[in-house]
Design a protein around this motif. Structure first.
Motif, PDB file in Angstrom:
ATOM      1  N   SER A 139       9.579  10.069  -2.903  1.00 36.59           N
ATOM      2  CA  SER A 139       8.341   9.433  -3.325  1.00 36.59           C
ATOM      3  C   SER A 139       8.599   7.955  -3.578  1.00 36.59           C
ATOM      4  O   SER A 139       9.740   7.561  -3.853  1.00 36.59           O
ATOM      5  N   PRO A 140       7.556   7.100  -3.484  1.00 33.90           N
ATOM      6  CA  PRO A 140       7.770   5.665  -3.728  1.00 33.90           C
ATOM      7  C   PRO A 140       8.393   5.402  -5.104  1.00 33.90           C
ATOM      8  O   PRO A 140       9.265   4.526  -5.232  1.00 33.90           O
ATOM      9  N   GLU A 141       7.968   6.159  -6.118  1.00 32.81           N
ATOM     10  CA  GLU A 141       8.501   5.937  -7.466  1.00 32.81           C
ATOM     11  C   GLU A 141       9.978   6.302  -7.545  1.00 32.81           C
ATOM     12  O   GLU A 141      10.796   5.566  -8.132  1.00 32.81           O
ATOM     13  N   GLU A 142      10.348   7.443  -6.936  1.00 31.22           N
ATOM     14  CA  GLU A 142      11.755   7.880  -6.958  1.00 31.22           C
ATOM     15  C   GLU A 142      12.647   6.871  -6.246  1.00 31.22           C
ATOM     16  O   GLU A 142      13.716   6.493  -6.748  1.00 31.22           O
ATOM     17  N   LEU A 143      12.223   6.442  -5.074  1.00 32.23           N
ATOM     18  CA  LEU A 143      13.045   5.511  -4.300  1.00 32.23           C
ATOM     19  C   LEU A 143      13.172   4.167  -5.004  1.00 32.23           C
ATOM     20  O   LEU A 143      14.247   3.546  -4.993  1.00 32.23           O
ATOM     21  N   GLY A 162       0.783  -1.227   0.000  1.00 30.25           N
ATOM     22  CA  GLY A 162       0.000   0.000   0.000  1.00 30.25           C
ATOM     23  C   GLY A 162       0.812   1.273   0.000  1.00 30.25           C
ATOM     24  O   GLY A 162       0.262   2.365  -0.121  1.00 30.25           O
ATOM     25  N   VAL A 163       2.158   1.152   0.120  1.00 25.44           N
ATOM     26  CA  VAL A 163       3.008   2.340   0.202  1.00 25.44           C
ATOM     27  C   VAL A 163       2.965   3.154  -1.094  1.00 25.44           C
ATOM     28  O   VAL A 163       3.181   4.371  -1.091  1.00 25.44           O
ATOM     29  N   HIS A 164       2.650   2.515  -2.223  1.00 20.40           N
ATOM     30  CA  HIS A 164       2.622   3.229  -3.506  1.00 20.40           C
ATOM     31  C   HIS A 164       1.584   4.340  -3.529  1.00 20.40           C
ATOM     32  O   HIS A 164       1.631   5.226  -4.394  1.00 20.40           O
ATOM     33  N   LYS A 165       0.631   4.331  -2.586  1.00 19.12           N
ATOM     34  CA  LYS A 165      -0.385   5.378  -2.537  1.00 19.12           C
ATOM     35  C   LYS A 165       0.083   6.606  -1.746  1.00 19.12           C
ATOM     36  O   LYS A 165      -0.659   7.583  -1.630  1.00 19.12           O
ATOM     37  N   MET A 166       1.276   6.546  -1.176  1.00 15.60           N
ATOM     38  CA  MET A 166       1.804   7.647  -0.382  1.00 15.60           C
ATOM     39  C   MET A 166       2.488   8.684  -1.269  1.00 15.60           C
ATOM     40  O   MET A 166       3.034   8.366  -2.324  1.00 15.60           O
ATOM     41  N   ASP A 167       2.474   9.935  -0.799  1.00 17.81           N
ATOM     42  CA  ASP A 167       3.210  10.988  -1.496  1.00 17.81           C
ATOM     43  C   ASP A 167       4.706  10.876  -1.238  1.00 17.81           C
ATOM     44  O   ASP A 167       5.522  11.185  -2.114  1.00 17.81           O
ATOM     45  N   ARG A 168       5.027  10.439  -0.020  1.00 19.89           N
ATOM     46  CA  ARG A 168       6.446  10.378   0.351  1.00 19.89           C
ATOM     47  C   ARG A 168       6.672   9.216   1.321  1.00 19.89           C
ATOM     48  O   ARG A 168       5.787   8.883   2.120  1.00 19.89           O
TER      49      ARG A 168
END
Length: 587
Positions: free
Chosen positions: A563-567, A543-549
């Motif tokens: 952000s999840p995508e950046e990390l 569910g972390v993918h729904k977080m902003d940071r």
């Protein structure tokens, strides 16, 4: 050892629980003591006048007017004794109930201050012991010890002075004989039975702790097939307590027999003295013999409770010590002015923190800003400091260094008003044994039923609750055991939605749930809290993918943030965590 076992004098000098209420309600205390004295004075005076009246009437007075005054006094004291008794009971119990009500409130406030650390600081059995044993023992301290003892001493002084006016040498004799009842027997009771009663109370408290601890873990006893072992162990400890009870009762029976013998001797002594002091066959001075002799009997009720009252002082000492060992309630931390914020931004500036008594830094030089309506996930292993950070954000703890502000104000200054700004959903939300309606309204007591149905609809429980025979008025079992883990969390979310705080803290709310229930619950959380700031403490990435940071705390320090995508694209540590978590979820 001397520090662990303070004397009565030292204990009462340092007392922070009893003395304040003695001063607060001293007017009622004095009134209760005066009324208690008047009750026994009226009882003695009633028997004194009755004895004189019977003797005087038996001597065939020439005129009824010669015994009119004793008749009137007998009637007056006969009425005043139960009246004073009734009023004394009302006043003394009112005083005690006011005091114990304040004690319970103070106990709640002391424990509530550390509520977030409740399970780590206190055992359930300890709290049951404080509530059911210590507070009640302090209530009995006054009803069964202070009041009877002070009233008996007042009567003792009055009797000795009164008899001394008739005969100084007999006054001295009664000083010694009544002294045996008032001082010697209570002292012996303290020496013999006092220690037993203190041990009895300690044993009861230990049984509370043992029983509650093992009941909470009863499933482990059953699964290990050692249930009978616990039962036998508990029965053995209970048998020791019963043996101690029997020893106390045996001594009390013997002591009460000695007490009755002592009063028999006192009665015979007064009869003999009165016969010498007021000689005559009948009439005249001889009428006073029955008056003085009969006065002894109602006074037995005043002096007989003293040995019991004295031997229980050790129990009260233990209760006072346990209460005074609790943390102090710091009045200066109570917020009196209304605090309101217009901006929900949380700023964490160079924060370091370590728990009292330890040198290890749980958090070290944390810098973080959580913007209004931002969705932030805090990751970290157990013991990394993420839960401590959440506690600091709520203002339950104050940083050793640095500051944490909400809307520009330090969070620890909010006090209880932090609940208007930050709502919390814990790992195991507690449901109380009352209706579903009352459980949801904990978020906002004045909420209407329509508002409750609205939030239940948002968390996906409306249809289920509508299907229950009593709907919102359905009783929730103790601790909410009739509901599944996911349903309990949804009810907790309904409370938060009613509370309508700008910031919501999710403290690992999905721990122990299966992956499917967990994902459904997270979807509900994030959808219902879309317009809120979310601070989500979690131990894995579902569910972390729904977080902003996402931030990661390791050994008290901020190791990564983004952000999840950046990390996932750039951070090797996060990539490893992601791979491990996906493997875990697929097993």
């Amino acid at each position: 050892m001397m520090e662990n076992t303070p004397t009565n004098k030292e204990l009462y000098q340092k007392d922070k629980w009893i003395k304040p209420f003695l001063k607060k309600y001293k007017g009622l205390l004095y009134l209760a003591l005066v009324l208690g004295f008047l009750t026994f004075f009226s009882a003695g005076a009633l028997m004194f006048n009755s004895g004189y009246l019977i003797s005087r009437a038996a001597s065939l007075p020439e005129n009824i007017l010669m015994i009119y005054i004793p008749i009137v006094l007998t009637r007056a004291f006969g009425i005043s004794r139960p009246v004073f008794r009734y009023i004394e009971r009302l006043v003394s119990h009112n005083w005690v109930l006011k005091m114990t009500s304040d004690l319970r409130l103070k106990l709640y406030l002391v424990l509530e201050k550390d509520a977030i650390f409740f399970k780590s600081k206190y055992q359930t059995g300890d709290i049951l012991g404080l509530l059911s044993e210590d507070i009640n023992h302090l209530q009995n301290l006054y009803l069964r010890t202070v009041f009877p003892t002070v009233i008996a001493w007042l009567l003792y002084i009055f009797i000795i002075i009164g008899l001394g006016l008739f005969s100084w040498w007999f006054g001295l004799c009664m000083l010694l004989m009544l002294g045996v009842v008032i001082f010697l027997l209570p002292l012996i009771s303290v020496l013999v039975n006092g220690a037993r009663q203190e041990k009895q109370k300690v044993s009861k408290n230990e049984l509370y702790k043992t029983l509650t601890d093992n009941i909470l873990g009863v499933s482990d006893w059953v699964f290990s097939q050692r249930g009978q072992e616990f039962v036998h162990s508990y029965e053995k400890e209970e048998a020791k307590l019963r043996q101690l009870d029997e020893q106390i009762k045996r001594f009390n029976r013997f002591r009460d027999f000695v007490l009755q013998v002592a009063f028999g001797v006192i009665t015979i002594a007064i009869l003999a003295w009165a016969s010498v002091r007021f000689p005559g066959n009948h009439g005249g001075a001889a009428n006073w013999i029955a008056a003085f002799t009969l006065t002894v009997f109602p006074l037995i009720d005043a002096f007989a409770p003293l040995p019991d009252a004295a031997q229980e002082t050790n129990i009260y000492k233990d209760s006072i010590k346990r209460l005074n060992d609790l943390p102090e309630l710091e009045e200066n931390q109570v917020v009196t002015k209304e605090i309101s914020i217009t901006d929900a931004e949380i700023k964490i500036s160079d924060v370091s923190f370590s728990y009292a008594g330890t040198t290890k830094q749980v958090l070290e030089n944390i810098e973080l800003t959580i913007h209004t309506k931002e969705k932030l996930a805090i990751l970290g292993r157990s013991g990394s400091g993420k839960s401590t950070l959440a506690t600091l954000i709520r203002g339950d703890l104050q940083p050793d260094k640095g500051s944490i502000t909400l809307g520009g104000l330090p969070t620890y200054e909010f006090g209880d008003q932090i609940t208007k700004s930050i709502g919390v959903i814990h790992q195991a939300p507690y449901l109380f044994r009352t209706t579903i309606l009352n459980n949801v309204r904990i978020g906002r007591e004045e909420a209407s039923e329509e508002e409750v149905w609205q939030v239940l609809d948002k968390v996906g429980l409306k249809e289920m609750i509508e299907g229950l025979p009593e709907g919102l008025l359905t009783m929730v079992d103790e601790a909410g055991l009739r509901f599944s883990g996911g349903e309990r969390h949804r009810l907790a979310l309904a409370r938060i939605l009613l509370q309508d705080t700008p910031v919501v803290l999710l403290d690992e709310p999905t721990t122990g749930l299966d992956p499917i229930t967990e994902q459904h619950l997270l979807d509900t959380f994030f959808e219902a809290l879309e317009d809120k700031t979310i601070i989500w403490i979690t131990h894995h990435l579902q569910g972390v993918h729904k977080m902003d940071r996402v931030i990661f705390i390791e050994d008290g320090q901020l190791e990564m943030s983004g952000s999840p995508e950046e990390l996932l694209a750039t951070n090797q540590h996060y990539q490893q965590l992601y791979a491990i978590d996906r493997g875990t979820n697929h097993r």
